[in-house]
Design a protein around this motif. Structure first.
Motif, PDB file in Angstrom:
ATOM      1  N   HIS A   1       8.582 -27.088  21.805  1.00 19.31           N
ATOM      2  CA  HIS A   1       7.933 -26.705  20.550  1.00 19.31           C
ATOM      3  C   HIS A   1       8.693 -25.533  19.934  1.00 19.31           C
ATOM      4  O   HIS A   1       9.304 -24.751  20.643  1.00 19.31           O
ATOM      5  CB  HIS A   1       6.484 -26.318  20.810  1.00 19.31           C
ATOM      6  CG  HIS A   1       5.701 -27.429  21.437  1.00 19.31           C
ATOM      7  ND1 HIS A   1       5.371 -28.564  20.742  1.00 19.31           N
ATOM      8  CD2 HIS A   1       5.226 -27.596  22.696  1.00 19.31           C
ATOM      9  CE1 HIS A   1       4.713 -29.375  21.541  1.00 19.31           C
ATOM     10  NE2 HIS A   1       4.611 -28.824  22.737  1.00 19.31           N
ATOM     11  N   ASP A   2       8.619 -25.441  18.604  1.00 20.40           N
ATOM     12  CA  ASP A   2       9.328 -24.369  17.893  1.00 20.40           C
ATOM     13  C   ASP A   2       9.033 -22.992  18.466  1.00 20.40           C
ATOM     14  O   ASP A   2       9.911 -22.170  18.639  1.00 20.40           O
ATOM     15  CB  ASP A   2       8.912 -24.349  16.408  1.00 20.40           C
ATOM     16  CG  ASP A   2       9.700 -25.379  15.615  1.00 20.40           C
ATOM     17  OD1 ASP A   2      10.635 -25.971  16.196  1.00 20.40           O
ATOM     18  OD2 ASP A   2       9.363 -25.580  14.434  1.00 20.40           O
ATOM     19  N   ASP A   3       7.745 -22.738  18.755  1.00 22.73           N
ATOM     20  CA  ASP A   3       7.375 -21.381  19.186  1.00 22.73           C
ATOM     21  C   ASP A   3       7.706 -21.122  20.658  1.00 22.73           C
ATOM     22  O   ASP A   3       7.404 -20.063  21.187  1.00 22.73           O
ATOM     23  CB  ASP A   3       5.892 -21.115  18.904  1.00 22.73           C
ATOM     24  CG  ASP A   3       4.988 -22.038  19.719  1.00 22.73           C
ATOM     25  OD1 ASP A   3       5.515 -22.911  20.448  1.00 22.73           O
ATOM     26  OD2 ASP A   3       3.760 -21.896  19.623  1.00 22.73           O
ATOM     27  N   ALA A   4       8.334 -22.114  21.320  1.00 16.38           N
ATOM     28  CA  ALA A   4       8.683 -21.920  22.726  1.00 16.38           C
ATOM     29  C   ALA A   4       9.963 -21.104  22.880  1.00 16.38           C
ATOM     30  O   ALA A   4      10.225 -20.546  23.940  1.00 16.38           O
ATOM     31  CB  ALA A   4       8.854 -23.272  23.415  1.00 16.38           C
ATOM     32  N   LEU A   5      10.761 -21.038  21.813  1.00 19.27           N
ATOM     33  CA  LEU A   5      12.045 -20.344  21.901  1.00 19.27           C
ATOM     34  C   LEU A   5      11.869 -18.852  21.639  1.00 19.27           C
ATOM     35  O   LEU A   5      11.323 -18.454  20.613  1.00 19.27           O
ATOM     36  CB  LEU A   5      13.032 -20.937  20.892  1.00 19.27           C
ATOM     37  CG  LEU A   5      13.445 -22.391  21.153  1.00 19.27           C
ATOM     38  CD1 LEU A   5      14.300 -22.906  20.001  1.00 19.27           C
ATOM     39  CD2 LEU A   5      14.196 -22.522  22.470  1.00 19.27           C
ATOM     40  N   ILE A   6      12.312 -18.042  22.582  1.00 14.29           N
ATOM     41  CA  ILE A   6      12.204 -16.588  22.458  1.00 14.29           C
ATOM     42  C   ILE A   6      13.593 -16.049  22.124  1.00 14.29           C
ATOM     43  O   ILE A   6      14.554 -16.315  22.851  1.00 14.29           O
ATOM     44  CB  ILE A   6      11.726 -15.967  23.788  1.00 14.29           C
ATOM     45  CG1 ILE A   6      10.397 -16.580  24.239  1.00 14.29           C
ATOM     46  CG2 ILE A   6      11.610 -14.454  23.659  1.00 14.29           C
ATOM     47  CD1 ILE A   6      10.088 -16.344  25.716  1.00 14.29           C
TER      48      ILE A   6
END
Ligand SMILES: Nc1ncnc2c1ncn2[C@@H]1O[C@H](COP(=O)(O)OP(=O)(O)OP(=O)(O)O)[C@@H](O)[C@H]1O
Ligand SMILES: [Mg+2]
Length: 364
Positions: free
Chosen positions: A354-359
């Motif tokens: 998911h998009d928000d999984a990338l830090i």
């Protein structure tokens, strides 16, 4: 000069001769907080704790406790008490006398002192053990005596240096729960030293992650896990995958990246670390990756299954992806795996997220 936190550490550093054990550290600890210092052996945890207790003098900076500068305050006049790793209790004294030891200078009436000891025995769940000799106790019971002995003095701050280090896993977990319960019920500020990340995550309101005499990040357990700021913090807490790439452009709050192992992707959140043309590093947790047998829609990486570990409720996978130095670690609930479950080692597999999984991490 005043201070912000209940304990305020301002530019505190410590050298032993030419060796710099603590760099310049500044942080605040709030009243009633369960605050942990977490870091590998030798990173300076004990040194920092000993400076709070007054057993070491900072080479620079100032420590404030409850608004008061501590530089001229000797250890026994500070509103703190320290519990040491090897629970130093007196083997020849019984449990009651061990707990009452610190009260001996206070010239309290006997009835009052006994009542205080009884209260402590209840608190650490050792009622009925008062007359036992300390050397007839188990490790966990001794640890609780050491805690009671510190707590009976009603310090504003309790400093605990790996207090559970000597206990086996089961007792350790039981004592963790007791420590947390104790801290909540007495409401005093705990500064707790550990090198065990799970222990720190379970117990703490906030954690300072330390490395090489420096504090890398101070945050809640959740924020340290979900939003580590640097690669060092990200790899220290839990398992993490890293992806390297380059920033192509920033448009309307979206950022286009060229990730070595993936190709071009868009991430929604602008980030101060993102500068066009720069290299950057991304981090992604194993449980935020989704596996597929065939290429999914949207950005994905293709790799080959290298190893599967079945853990009952979950499975862990290592997936070799061209362009990534380390295999990608993936963790999934077995109930959600479907067709992936039957994959053989070596089989091709696709990874999406998911998009928000990338830090986005600071530093390259
Ligand atoms: N009195 C001292 N003289 C010289 N060096 C010291 C002294 N005390 C500590 N050090 C050094 O300072 C560094 C930090 O030590 P410290 O005891 O604070 O580490 P730590 O994080 O508590 O480690 P551990 O998890 O092993 O207990 C270490 O390199 C240590 O060797
Ligand atoms: Mg130590």
């Amino acid at each position: 000069m005043s201070s912000d936190g209940f304990i305020s550490i301002r530019n505190v550093g410590k050298s032993f001769g030419s060796f710099r054990a603590i760099e310049s550290i500044s942080m605040d600890i709030q009243q009633g907080e369960f605050f942990s210092l977490l870091g590998a052996s030798g990173c300076g945890k004990t040194t920092l704790l000993r400076m709070l207790a007054g057993f070491e003098t900072p080479s620079q900076g100032e420590i404030f406790i409850d608004g008061q500068p501590m530089s001229d305050v000797p250890p026994f006049e500070r509103p703190v008490n320290m519990v040491f790793q090897n629970y130093a209790i007196f083997p020849h004294l019984n449990v009651r006398d061990n707990i009452a030891y610190g009260l001996r200078k206070q010239r309290l009436p006997k009835a009052k002192r006994n009542a205080m000891v009884d209260e402590m025995l209840d608190l650490v769940q050792l009622a009925g053990y008062g007359d036992r000799k300390a050397d007839e106790l188990s490790g966990g019971q001794r640890q609780r005596v050491a805690l009671a002995r510190a707590l009976i003095l009603k310090p504003k701050v309790l400093l605990l240096d790996e207090p559970l280090g000597a206990l086996d896993k089961q007792l350790r977990e039981q004592m963790q729960l007791e420590l947390r319960r104790l801290q909540r019920s007495v409401g005093i500020t705990f500064v707790f030293v550990t090198h065990d990340q799970e222990e720190a995550l379970t117990l703490s309101d906030r954690i300072a992650v330390m490395q090489g005499g420096d504090v890398l990040q101070v945050d809640t357990p959740n924020a340290l896990y979900e939003q580590p700021r640097t690669r060092d913090v990200a790899s220290f807490i839990g398992t993490m995958n890293f992806l390297d790439g380059r920033v192509l452009s920033r448009v309307n709050g979206h950022t286009k990246l060229d990730i070595d192992a993936v190709g071009e992707i868009d991430i929604p959140t602008p980030h101060p670390a993102i500068v066009e043309g720069d290299r950057l590093s991304l981090a992604i947790r194993p449980e935020k990756i989704v596996l597929h047998r065939a290429a999914p829609d949207g950005p994905a990486m293709q790799g080959n299954l290298e190893m599967t570990s079945y853990l009952g409720e979950r499975s862990h996978f290592h997936i070799r992806v061209p362009g990534c130095v380390e295999p990608m670690a993936v963790s999934a609930q077995n109930a959600d795996l479907g067709e992936i479950r039957a994959l053989e080692e070596g089989a091709p597999v696709w990874l999406s997220w998911h998009d928000d999984a990338l830090i986005v991490l600071d530093g390259k």
